[in-house]
Write a protein that holds these residues in place. Structure first.
Motif, PDB file in Angstrom:
ATOM      1  N   LYS A 102      -8.417  -1.371  17.048  1.00  9.29           N
ATOM      2  CA  LYS A 102      -8.368  -1.864  16.296  1.00  9.29           C
ATOM      3  C   LYS A 102      -8.353  -3.641  16.994  1.00  9.29           C
ATOM      4  O   LYS A 102      -8.370  -4.726  16.883  1.00  9.29           O
ATOM      5  N   GLU A 139      -8.096   1.627   7.139  1.00 11.85           N
ATOM      6  CA  GLU A 139      -8.809   1.287   5.695  1.00 11.85           C
ATOM      7  C   GLU A 139      -7.701  -0.965   5.626  1.00 11.85           C
ATOM      8  O   GLU A 139      -8.360  -1.481   5.648  1.00 11.85           O
ATOM      9  N   VAL A 140      -6.593  -0.357   6.018  1.00  9.23           N
ATOM     10  CA  VAL A 140      -5.469  -1.675   6.183  1.00  9.23           C
ATOM     11  C   VAL A 140      -6.473  -2.950   7.480  1.00  9.23           C
ATOM     12  O   VAL A 140      -5.914  -4.123   6.734  1.00  9.23           O
ATOM     13  N   ASN A 167      -7.495   7.562   8.128  1.00 14.77           N
ATOM     14  CA  ASN A 167      -8.491   6.484   7.977  1.00 14.77           C
ATOM     15  C   ASN A 167      -7.448   5.041   6.735  1.00 14.77           C
ATOM     16  O   ASN A 167      -8.322   4.454   6.635  1.00 14.77           O
ATOM     17  N   LYS A 168      -6.277   5.445   6.105  1.00 15.64           N
ATOM     18  CA  LYS A 168      -6.276   4.629   4.935  1.00 15.64           C
ATOM     19  C   LYS A 168      -5.455   3.642   5.658  1.00 15.64           C
ATOM     20  O   LYS A 168      -5.262   2.660   5.667  1.00 15.64           O
ATOM     21  N   ASP A 213      -9.387  -3.210   8.311  1.00 12.94           N
ATOM     22  CA  ASP A 213     -10.251  -3.708   8.480  1.00 12.94           C
ATOM     23  C   ASP A 213      -9.840  -4.851   7.209  1.00 12.94           C
ATOM     24  O   ASP A 213     -10.681  -5.177   6.912  1.00 12.94           O
ATOM     25  N   SER A 214      -9.117  -4.419   6.758  1.00 11.50           N
ATOM     26  CA  SER A 214      -8.870  -5.978   5.124  1.00 11.50           C
ATOM     27  C   SER A 214      -8.045  -7.229   5.288  1.00 11.50           C
ATOM     28  O   SER A 214      -8.016  -8.115   5.181  1.00 11.50           O
ATOM     29  N   TYR A 253       0.835  -1.052   0.329  1.00 11.70           N
ATOM     30  CA  TYR A 253      -0.223  -0.271  -0.268  1.00 11.70           C
ATOM     31  C   TYR A 253       0.573   1.241  -0.547  1.00 11.70           C
ATOM     32  O   TYR A 253       1.894   1.345   0.616  1.00 11.70           O
TER      33      TYR A 253
END
Ligand code: UFG
Length: 324
Positions: free
Chosen positions: A108, A61-62, A57-58, A64-65, A49
């Motif tokens: 997280k 996203e990682v 935010n990015k 979350d993935s 990435y």
């Protein structure tokens, strides 16, 4: 299979660590904005990435993935001299961006991190070899930014149970034995790559920054440690993190080599003539930096496997064909 998030995985020490992680069967996710890292050093087996850690935010996203198990955090600016001219970018890029990363990790519930620290946290040595209880008084803002992060990690361990190990590298050097990875800083300021660039003809001469230090031959003494020995320490630290909880370790060879001696070894290894010129001292250079790595040996079971000749040989394999 464990998912390891590696920030700065396209950088010098990051890329070598990524390769070893992948070879050991870990799955690797890299975040790197390529401001200092290089695309050439990204292992195609890793997920990559391209963004900066200033973008929370990015990062989210990682997370979350992937179910991230561990974070190894290399991404940082490292030029000590530069940090004295523009401390703001060091505090933003190194400290603020680390806080962003930690914020996402806590959100997280990923509470395990290995952090790239540096001998620069100690500043001018009061004694050598330097052990971990040596006072930490950095003499440049780069070192200060790393010390601030170490302190943040300590408080997060105390307050949130975040587990961390900070690895304080001495002079990282050498290249992967396979020849596909090596040192390529832009611009290059480190001693061994600069000497080898003279050997391969891409530079005219090497300047010795001061020959009037209080050392055997008047030039500065450093503890050069092979990048793959550093990479190995990350894996050991990661594997022992649960047991350790929070700690920090020096990583070096416990052997000092002067600038003149390093040039001599480079001449021996390459068989090339290396033109030398004595120049003024570089501001902020301590005369002698040598690590006491006995804590890493006793607690992590880590020991360097490569000596200065191995460092120069592998670095020469990388620079011989002007990879940099
Ligand atoms: N040197 C020269 N000529 C050069 C380049 C370096 O004589 O062209 C000398 C330096 O004065 C120093 C030695 O070679 O005495 C090693 O210099 P490097 O720039 O290779 O490495 P440093 O010891 O300055 O810095 C390293 C890391 C930093 C880290 C520091 C911790 O690169 O990121 O160790 O002490 F902060």
């Amino acid at each position: 299979m464990k998912n390891i998030l590696v920030t700065g995985g396209a950088g010098y020490i990051g890329s070598h660590t990524v390769k070893i992680l992948l070879d050991k069967g870990y799955s690797v996710i890299i975040i790197d904005n390529l401001s200092k890292g290089n695309k050439k050093l990204i292992d195609p087996r890793a997920k990559f990435y391209n963004f900066s850690l200033d973008d929370k935010n990015k990062i989210l996203e990682v997370f979350d993935s992937f179910q991230i198990d561990f974070v190894i955090h290399f991404a940082a600016f490292i030029e000590a001299g530069e940090s004295m001219k523009d401390p703001q970018i060091f505090f933003k890029n190194n400290v603020v961006n680390t806080i962003n990363l930690l914020e996402v990790m806590l959100e997280k519930d990923v509470k395990k991190i290995i952090f790239s620290s540096t001998a620069a946290v100690y500043g001018e040595p009061e004694y050598v070899p330097i052990n971990e209880i040596h006072p930490r008084k950095p003499t440049n803002y780069y070192g200060l930014s790393k010390l601030m992060i170490e302190n943040i990690l300590e408080s997060y361990n105390h307050a949130y149970g975040l587990k961390s190990i900070s690895l304080r590298y001495f002079n990282a050097s050498g290249a992967d034995e396979g020849g596909s990875l090596g040192e390529m800083h832009m611009p290059e300021t480190h001693l061994i790559p600069l000497i080898l660039k003279v050997a391969n003809g891409s530079r005219d001469k090497i300047y010795i920054f001061g020959d009037d230090y209080d050392t055997e031959d008047g030039t500065c003494v450093r503890d050069y440690i092979h990048v793959n020995d550093l990479a190995d320490a990350h894996i050991l630290a990661m594997e022992k993190l649960d047991e350790i909880g929070f700690d920090f370790f020096n990583l070096g060879n416990s052997q000092g080599f002067s600038v003149k001696k390093v040039i001599y070894i480079c001449k021996e290894v390459t068989g090339k003539n290396i033109k030398v010129e004595i120049a003024k001292r570089r501001e902020g250079d301590p005369a002698r930096l040598i690590a006491d790595y006995s804590k890493a040996k006793n607690v992590l079971g880590w020991e360097p496997k490569r000596d200065i000749y191995e460092i120069v040989k592998t670095a020469w394999k990388w620079h011989e064909n002007e990879n940099s």
